[in-house]
Motif scaffolding. Sequence first.
Motif, PDB file in Angstrom:
ATOM      1  N   TYR A 167       0.872  -1.180   0.000  1.00 50.87           N
ATOM      2  CA  TYR A 167       0.000   0.000   0.000  1.00 50.87           C
ATOM      3  C   TYR A 167       0.906   1.226   0.000  1.00 50.87           C
ATOM      4  O   TYR A 167       1.839   1.336   0.801  1.00 50.87           O
ATOM      5  N   VAL A 168       0.642   2.156  -0.908  1.00 49.36           N
ATOM      6  CA  VAL A 168       1.569   3.255  -1.139  1.00 49.36           C
ATOM      7  C   VAL A 168       1.556   4.286  -0.017  1.00 49.36           C
ATOM      8  O   VAL A 168       2.569   4.929   0.261  1.00 49.36           O
ATOM      9  N   PHE A 169       0.430   4.452   0.670  1.00 53.32           N
ATOM     10  CA  PHE A 169       0.326   5.495   1.688  1.00 53.32           C
ATOM     11  C   PHE A 169       0.636   4.934   3.074  1.00 53.32           C
ATOM     12  O   PHE A 169       0.325   3.774   3.377  1.00 53.32           O
ATOM     13  N   PRO A 170       1.244   5.766   3.956  1.00 46.49           N
ATOM     14  CA  PRO A 170       1.554   5.291   5.307  1.00 46.49           C
ATOM     15  C   PRO A 170       0.287   5.079   6.128  1.00 46.49           C
ATOM     16  O   PRO A 170      -0.694   5.817   5.995  1.00 46.49           O
ATOM     17  N   VAL A 171       0.328   4.069   6.976  1.00 45.96           N
ATOM     18  CA  VAL A 171      -0.777   3.759   7.890  1.00 45.96           C
ATOM     19  C   VAL A 171      -0.259   3.892   9.315  1.00 45.96           C
ATOM     20  O   VAL A 171       0.798   3.347   9.656  1.00 45.96           O
ATOM     21  N   GLN A 172      -1.014   4.604  10.149  1.00 41.35           N
ATOM     22  CA  GLN A 172      -0.626   4.777  11.547  1.00 41.35           C
ATOM     23  C   GLN A 172      -1.549   3.966  12.451  1.00 41.35           C
ATOM     24  O   GLN A 172      -2.775   3.970  12.269  1.00 41.35           O
ATOM     25  N   ILE A 173      -0.949   3.276  13.414  1.00 46.67           N
ATOM     26  CA  ILE A 173      -1.713   2.642  14.492  1.00 46.67           C
ATOM     27  C   ILE A 173      -1.856   3.668  15.603  1.00 46.67           C
ATOM     28  O   ILE A 173      -0.857   4.182  16.128  1.00 46.67           O
TER      29      ILE A 173
END
Length: 574
Positions: A167-173
């Motif tokens: 997935y190209v976009f960053p994901v934050q927990i």
Amino acid sequence: MRTAFYLTLLLLLTPLSGVLHTQAEPPIDGATVEITEDETWNESTSMSGELFVTNGSTLTITDVLTVATGNVINVESGSTLTVSGSILGDEVDSGLSVLNSTQLQLNFGDLAETGQLRFDFDHTIPETAMFNLTIGDQTVDAAGHDHIFIDVSLNGTDLLADFDIYYVFPVQILSIQTLHSGSGNFPTLSAHEINHTNGSLVWNSASFTLNVQGTLILNNASIYGADVQCMGMCMIEQSELVGSAPIHVGDATTILVNSSSILGSRTDEDIIVHDLGQITYTNNQGTGGTTDQWIRLLSERQIQTNSPNITVHQTGIGYGSSVRDDFTDSTGMVDIGGSEWKRIVEWVDSNGQYHSENGELTLTLSSGWGDFATTVPAPQIPQAVINIPLPYIEIVSIDAEDTTAEVDKKIGAMVSVRNTGTASATVNIWCYVDGNLTDTTSLTTSLAPGEEKELPVSWWANTDGSQVLNCKALIPDKLQSIAQNITNIEGGFSQEVGWYIGEETEDQPFIVYGLLALIIIGGSALFSLRASTKDNSYGDVKEYSRTSENATKDTDVDANASSDNLETSEGDED
């Protein structure tokens, strides 16, 4: 007696005047409080408002100060804030950015035999993305969701969470919450409390602002959720800053960081040193992941040169080692820092490796006089001056061979020209009389720096009167705007020469006509001689006497008759 009593009382009360000072309380309900004398806050407290440490005073905090969201603590010039306790923002806005290689290390203690963990993300992951979370033998697909549940053991065993992401976009927990059927509590981990490798802690916004114009001393301190503006002196020793990055270090200010940790940044760096700020950074732990430990960011990168129209070839510029070609503007200025990446000139990456820009600039000015160029390292300061070497062609003098000359006849002169600049040039020199181009032989010469030459020139005038010869270097179009920097634009001048018209005598026309007559007669004779000459192959022709009639006829024969006709006439006589 009464006077003595009052004096005694006054002397007794004087030492107590310092004790009577009332210690300032932290601001509440949006109020503003100023600390104007040295104070120590050694009890846990909170504030809601704006605090100023001013008047050269020192505020020391040895316990916990909780700061409401949006509050500001100001340390004015000449004043000091010393913290050996904690300053905590009351709201946390952090996220743990995870990558394909990120691993989480979790242990919530012995809560229950089994249960679930809820993972909350900062946005809904598109269904087209691949985002799998695996703990033990359980794998959950997070595509299409902004949170997921996964079954785990909650009996005190270590849990390792791995990701499989495309997935190209960053994901934050944002948080991890425990759910179980046991009798224990339900612990929740905020992003900054999650142990991880190859993740990157991100703080999306600061809780409060710490504006330091004076001095900040952190010694065994903890700062959570601050926007730290270090515009004076900041000393951080064996302290922890969480969610308080980036720390901004102003131009001409100093920060010292030693044996400390800075975890969680709102940008891609923990410390941003602006322009010529100074940093000493040793034995520290940074946010890690994709976050650099510190960078030097220039506010601008303006290069002033000594000419418009200079080609500026740039290589190795900034964080991304950019390559670009540009031109100086009409003032000779060029901007090589068009983006933030191009203005980052040194940095320490997340692994503690130091880097410095290896930029280079080649400046070239091409003109009819030649190409003038220089290659230099790219300056790592906001404003710099780079001058290319240029010639300076000076017409020193013009020495005519005489002070009088006849119109339409030439007079000789010597033109003295020299180059006092720093570059060689090949120039054309044009000469004028009263601002009008005049008739001279052409002058072209090449001059090295420091070289002087004497150039001969011939000068003609077609009108009489006193005249002064003025010679100048012909300036190419590209150099017109800097003409006064490359030549003496007024040129050089000869002494005054008096031109006169020569006298004509009365015999002069007759001489001309006589010459013309001689030319015509000589040409006719030569033509006749060639026509009457016989070919030697016929030998000598015997002469015979002629009658007077034939002789008269012969005189009428055209001198241009062919030799064959003449021989026929002689045969008839016989």
